[in-house]
Design an enzyme around this catalytic site. Structure first.
Site, short mmCIF file in Angstrom:
data_model
loop_
_atom_site.label_atom_id
_atom_site.label_comp_id
_atom_site.label_asym_id
_atom_site.label_seq_id
_atom_site.Cartn_x
_atom_site.Cartn_y
_atom_site.Cartn_z
N GLN A 1 0.82 -1.21 0.00
CA GLN A 1 0.00 0.00 0.00
C GLN A 1 0.85 1.25 0.00
O GLN A 1 0.47 2.28 -0.59
CB GLN A 1 -0.93 0.01 1.21
CG GLN A 1 -2.05 -1.01 1.13
CD GLN A 1 -2.83 -0.90 -0.17
OE1 GLN A 1 -3.54 0.07 -0.40
NE2 GLN A 1 -2.71 -1.90 -1.03
N HIS B 1 1.66 2.92 -3.34
CA HIS B 1 0.63 3.63 -4.12
C HIS B 1 0.98 5.10 -4.30
O HIS B 1 0.72 5.69 -5.35
CB HIS B 1 -0.73 3.51 -3.43
CG HIS B 1 -1.53 2.34 -3.89
ND1 HIS B 1 -2.02 2.25 -5.17
CD2 HIS B 1 -1.95 1.23 -3.25
CE1 HIS B 1 -2.70 1.12 -5.30
NE2 HIS B 1 -2.66 0.48 -4.15
N GLU C 1 -9.37 1.65 5.24
CA GLU C 1 -9.83 1.20 3.93
C GLU C 1 -9.63 -0.31 3.81
O GLU C 1 -10.55 -1.06 3.51
CB GLU C 1 -9.06 1.93 2.84
CG GLU C 1 -9.38 1.45 1.44
CD GLU C 1 -8.41 2.00 0.40
OE1 GLU C 1 -8.76 1.97 -0.80
OE2 GLU C 1 -7.30 2.44 0.77
N HIS C 2 -8.41 -0.75 4.04
CA HIS C 2 -8.07 -2.18 4.05
C HIS C 2 -7.67 -2.58 5.47
O HIS C 2 -6.91 -1.86 6.12
CB HIS C 2 -6.89 -2.48 3.12
CG HIS C 2 -7.07 -2.01 1.71
ND1 HIS C 2 -6.52 -0.81 1.25
CD2 HIS C 2 -7.73 -2.54 0.67
CE1 HIS C 2 -6.84 -0.66 -0.02
NE2 HIS C 2 -7.56 -1.69 -0.41
N ASP D 1 -7.11 -6.57 -4.28
CA ASP D 1 -6.85 -5.54 -5.28
C ASP D 1 -7.04 -6.07 -6.70
O ASP D 1 -7.38 -5.31 -7.60
CB ASP D 1 -5.43 -5.01 -5.14
CG ASP D 1 -5.33 -3.86 -4.15
OD1 ASP D 1 -6.38 -3.40 -3.68
OD2 ASP D 1 -4.20 -3.44 -3.85
N HIS E 1 -53.92 16.62 1.18
CA HIS E 1 -53.56 15.22 1.40
C HIS E 1 -54.77 14.45 1.94
O HIS E 1 -55.08 13.34 1.50
CB HIS E 1 -52.41 15.11 2.42
CG HIS E 1 -51.06 15.37 1.84
ND1 HIS E 1 -50.68 16.58 1.33
CD2 HIS E 1 -49.97 14.55 1.69
CE1 HIS E 1 -49.44 16.52 0.90
NE2 HIS E 1 -48.97 15.29 1.12
#
Length: 428
Positions: free
Chosen positions: A255, A258, A322-323, A356, A415
């Site tokens: 990660q 990235h 996230e992960h 992934d 109504h």
């Protein structure tokens, strides 16, 4: 990586802060480009493509011939790998289909819910330092399964005015209906407003840098939905002495590579493991082609020692990764009690990179703590739930007075009248 021992709860918010790059004028830049694209359409898009990508294009639409030629450049082995990943992703997302839900709430009143595809979706696929053709699979496959009629893909061109061969191959394989050579803010603006060459869509999906993230958020002000406000990638691992330090280090680095603004965290009850992982990271990082980028991310990342699983879980849920990788002798505790995570990976032999690419789950996930309230992309992301109801004479007689009383109490006479008129006719 910095090691923190038994951090005080009062310091957690500071400790778990993401290393988001601060760009003072980012919103002004996004607004300026949006307004320009809204006003001048393709001319503005061309201007920013030349400015940011360094290329002038006669047309931003990828032709059929370009797709054919690009596909020829992709090796047979990679094509086979992509097709295997595609099959697994299709299997997992097809299983998410649900049937119509129908119920009689009261005698004579039938209510049901059906899911219908979003007709026009835009997929943003980053190019830059790592053309993410895997994200094409993660977005186009569920869009196709859901039945979206228009699947428009935007990805930035390189200096030769081309989109990565692998992206084009994956796009045609997964049913993308139009591919556009535009990236960044101008791509999101084009999908939001529509131009002569870029179709307007109803919902935009896909990851990107901070500029793209802010652009997606701005798109919502113009009535276009987005998948989530996803930013730089992140990973949190919880591990103990049963974990393999080499594996843990490799996951953290996967990660970190990235981008410089990515973040990875290891939480553990074992100080020896923290030391071993730190040592492994220093060895493995030297072999990475993206060493400089990974090193910047590692410099912003942390090793955290805590004394109990309960404290570890609290930190993890507060961070909302996230992960999330679980590699402990007490995996079930974390599996059963995790509340905030985008996607969870369990055991020594479940690397995050499996999700992934090819295990079948989706890798487009909420970052920056948004997993506290957002889900990752799934089949439902590409559909809308529409409710239906049908009331018979008997049903209206059964519920009519309830509606009248409630409408009258709210002061909404029209109504009430809509029911009263019908009840009067039925009773007569």
């Amino acid at each position: 990586m910095k090691t923190i021992i038994n951090p005080n709860r009062s310091d957690w918010s500071t400790l778990l802060k993401r290393p988001t790059l601060t760009v003072d004028n980012i919103e002004n830049t996004v607004n300026e480009i949006f307004n320009d694209v809204k006003r001048r359409g393709d001319k503005a898009v061309s201007k920013y493509t030349e400015l940011f990508d360094g290329v002038i294009l006669d047309s931003v639409i990828v032709t059929e011939d370009e797709i054919i030629q690009a596909s020829k450049q992709v090796s047979g082995d990679l094509k086979n790998a992509i097709q295997i990943a595609k099959q697994n992703i299709e299997t997992f997302h097809t299983a998410q289909k649900t049937d119509r839900i129908s119920v009689q709430t009261t005698a004579g009143i039938k209510c049901w819910q059906e899911k219908r595809p979003i007709q026009k979706v835009g997929l943003y696929i980053p190019g830059g330092t790592a053309p993410l053709f895997s994200t094409v699979l993660m977005l186009a496959i569920p869009a196709q399964i859901a039945g979206c009629k228009e699947i428009v893909l935007c990805s930035p061109p390189n200096k030769e005015g081309k989109v990565a061969n692998e992206i084009l191959y994956a796009a045609q394989l997964c049913g993308v209906t139009k591919i556009i050579k535009v990236g960044g803010i101008q791509a999101i603006a084009g999908l939001t407003f529509g131009t002569q060459e870029i179709p307007q869509v109803y919902k935009i999906f896909g990851p990107g840098n901070q500029y793209v993230t802010v652009a997606k958020q701005l798109a919502t002000k113009y009535g276009v939905a987005i998948d989530m406000p996803a930013g730089p990638s992140e990973l949190l691992v919880v591990a103990d002495d049963t974990a393999n330090a080499s594996y843990v280090a490799s996951d953290l680095l996967s990660q970190a590579e990235h981008g410089a603004d990515s973040q990875v965290i290891l939480v553990s009850r074992s100080k020896p493991l923290l030391d071993a992982v730190q040592s492994e990271i220093q060895k493995q990082i030297l072999e990475l082609p993206r060493l400089e980028m990974a090193q910047k991310a590692i410099d912003n990342s942390k090793l955290i020692y805590v004394e109990t699983d309960e404290i570890a879980l609290d930190i993890i849920n507060e961070y909302a990764p996230e992960h999330f990788i679980i590699c402990t002798s007490n995996d079930d505790f974390y599996i059963d009690n995790i509340s905030n995570a985008g996607s969870v990976f369990i055991g020594n032999y479940t690397p995050e990179s499996a999700g992934d690419y090819a295990s079948g789950t989706n890798h487009t996930l909420p970052t920056n703590g948004f997993s506290k309230a957002y889900s990752g992309v799934n089949l439902d992301s590409f559909t809308k739930s529409i409710t239906f109801q049908k009331i018979s004479k008997e049903g209206l007689l059964n519920i009519g007075n309830v509606i009248e009383l409630m409408a009258d109490a709210e002061g909404l006479q029209a109504h009430k009248n809509a029911v009263t008129l019908r009840l009067r006719d039925l009773k007569e």
